[in-house]
Write an enzyme that holds these catalytic residues in place. Structure first.
Site, short mmCIF file in Angstrom:
data_model
loop_
_atom_site.label_atom_id
_atom_site.label_comp_id
_atom_site.label_asym_id
_atom_site.label_seq_id
_atom_site.Cartn_x
_atom_site.Cartn_y
_atom_site.Cartn_z
N ASP A 181 0.84 -1.19 0.00
CA ASP A 181 0.00 0.00 0.00
C ASP A 181 0.89 1.25 0.00
O ASP A 181 1.87 1.32 0.74
CB ASP A 181 -0.91 0.02 1.23
N ASN B 233 -2.12 12.96 -3.56
CA ASN B 233 -2.92 13.49 -4.66
C ASN B 233 -3.45 14.88 -4.34
O ASN B 233 -3.47 15.77 -5.20
CB ASN B 233 -4.09 12.55 -4.97
N ASP C 19 -0.18 10.01 -10.57
CA ASP C 19 0.04 8.95 -11.57
C ASP C 19 1.53 8.70 -11.76
O ASP C 19 1.97 7.54 -11.87
CB ASP C 19 -0.59 9.35 -12.90
N GLU D 179 -4.10 2.53 -5.14
CA GLU D 179 -2.70 2.71 -4.78
C GLU D 179 -2.11 1.44 -4.17
O GLU D 179 -1.10 1.48 -3.47
CB GLU D 179 -2.54 3.86 -3.79
#
Length: 517
Positions: free
Chosen positions: A370, A378, A387, A414
């Site tokens: 993770d 983000n 990204d 993610e």
């Protein structure tokens, strides 16, 4: 098989070298002149042989080699070198006639007629079907048979017959034209495809040692059939040759067809010219018999070559479809953002590795990864930067897996996962720690990460020897619990499922200090 460049790629590279070569004495220039110096004596020799065959067959041009040979050489050469080959072809034909004692004006006129045949065929066919011309494909081959074999040879034969009668009383114009025309047809139709495939890199594959016995066996069938038919004078058994010819076409394709036609032509014309074979049943002159032999060979060519080219087209289409299928299968199983395997591919691989480990009683390990505080990343840096962050992490994971059997996948969002066949818990923990350190070593800025100012990952690890009564998801569930425990303990760390005190008490576990690289 070792990957080899296709003929089209080789020709494109050659054209690029020839086009951009300077006029100075570069290696490419030397290669060009070397090729010319090699081509000239070969064309001269075969011009001489063609004349010799006609003199031995009562003046019939049994088969004229050089036009087809020159054509096949030119269509594989860069355009800016064509004129050199046309000139040496003209000189070779002229000198061969002079060696036999023909006047210069007659020799030069006949050579010019041959020049017209080659240059017109080359210009028309390369304009219609592109350059370099691929005679093994159906449309270019059919165009070649119509334009070069039927059309251009007719023009050359008419010019040659007319010019010859100006100097020699060789009989009626129509008889001379017919004899010339059939010999020219055979020469162009046999020699051009034969030399074309000899110049192709893939031709000699069928002559390599592993393939040689099979190739010789298939070539032996039409050769022995032709020999038996043309040594039997009592019955017209020519039709027996066609099944043998089609056998080679279907087994060896266009290269085998071109080589077989050449073998059949050599045997049938030689035996006919020496008074053997079913054509002796024709109560006429040797000229008539040889003309019938030429017609037989022309029918064989127009039967075998289109079928062989159609098979080549089907083979090329099959390879294209297989490549497209493989491409789309890869795309269907790949994550578009990271290039790793996607969830669909992960599920299929986990199921397959579970069954394999169950059969061999070997351990199977899974890592569940993770990206720490990715939502915060983000929010801080934007989704495009997010990204890029995921792509960097995917690269760090994939480049630190050194076994071909290990599979990295994007599990979703993610989260990433890694399948490690034949791996116990200790080795899996070592690999997981290597991945955690690799991501931290990239030092991707992340001010919102409570573990520090860089992007980190947390990893849950589980390994087991599969049991028949357990599904693969049981391993994934243990891995998920280990990941949850790692996050509860402060993130940026690796935890094994076996290290969890009590699964039901995870929420009560005290977090530990995060591990920084």
């Amino acid at each position: 098989m070792e990957e080899q460049a296709s003929p089209e790629r080789n020709q494109a590279a050659l054209i690029a070298r020839e086009t951009h070569a300077s006029e100075s004495e570069t290696p490419t220039t030397r290669d060009r002149w070397t090729n010319l110096l090699i081509a000239f004596p070969i064309l001269l020799l075969f011009s001489y042989l063609g004349i010799a065959l006609s003199r031995q067959s009562q003046g019939v041009a049994t088969i004229w080699f050089t036009n087809g040979m020159l054509f096949s050489i030119v269509i594989t050469r860069p355009r800016n070198t064509w004129w050199r080959y046309f000139i040496i072809g003209f000189l070779a034909d002229t000198l061969a006639d002079r060696f036999w004692g023909d006047p210069f004006r007659l020799s030069a006129g006949v050579a010019f007629a041959n020049f017209i045949e080659v240059i017109s065929s080359t210009l028309i066919l390369t304009r219609w079907f592109g350059h370099p011309l691929n005679l093994s494909r159906r449309r270019p081959l059919l165009g070649f048979l119509l334009v070069a074999v039927i059309g251009a040879t007719a023009i050359t034969s008419a010019l040659g017959a007319s010019w010859t009668l100006l100097f020699v009383n060789a009989g009626p114009w129509l008889s001379l034209f017919r004899a010339w025309y059939l010999g020219d047809i055979l020469g162009m139709a046999i020699m051009a495809p034969l030399l074309f495939i000899l110049l192709r890199p893939g031709f000699f594959d069928m002559l390599r040692l592993p393939n040689l016995p099979k190739t010789l066996l298939y070539l032996f069938v039409p050769a022995i059939a032709t020999f038996l038919v043309f040594t039997h004078n009592q019955d017209p058994l020519i039709f027996f040759i066609f099944p043998a010819l089609l056998l080679v076409v279907f087994r060896l394709g266009f290269p085998g067809a071109a080589l077989t036609i050449f073998i059949v032509a050599c045997i049938s014309i030689r035996l006919t010219a020496t008074g053997h074979g079913p054509l002796m049943l024709i109560g006429s002159s040797m000229l008539h018999r040889i003309v019938v032999a030429q017609i037989f060979l022309a029918v064989a060519i127009f039967t075998a070559f289109p079928v062989a080219a159609l098979l080549e087209d089907r083979k090329a289409l099959q390879h294209s479809l297989e490549a497209s299928e493989a491409k789309y299968r890869t795309l269907a199983n790949a994550d578009s953002l990271t290039g790793l395997a996607n969830r669909r591919a992960f599920d299929a691989r986990l199921d397959a590795e579970w069954r394999h480990a169950l059969a061999l009683r070997q351990p199977l390990a899974v890592l569940l990864i993770d990206v720490d505080h990715f939502k915060s990343y983000n929010d801080t840096h934007g989704h495009l930067s997010g990204d890029r962050c995921l792509r960097h992490i995917a690269e760090a994971i994939s480049t630190n897996l050194y076994r071909a059997t290990d599979t990295a996948a994007r599990f979703g969002g993610e989260e990433f996962t890694v399948i490690l066949p034949g791996t116990d818990i200790e080795e899996a923990l070592t690999i997981a720690e290597t991945l955690r350190q690799a991501v931290a070593a990239m030092r991707l800025p992340h001010s919102g990460n409570t573990c520090g100012s860089i992007q980190t990952i947390s990893i849950g690890v589980a390994s087991t020897i599969p049991a028949a009564d357990e599904p693969p998801l049981s391993l994934l569930k243990s891995c998920d619990e280990a990941l949850y425990f790692a996050k509860q303990q402060g993130r940026n760390q690796v935890k094994a499922a076996s290290a969890i005190p009590h699964t039901t008490d995870l929420e009560d576990a005290e977090p530990t200090a995060p591990q920084l690289p």
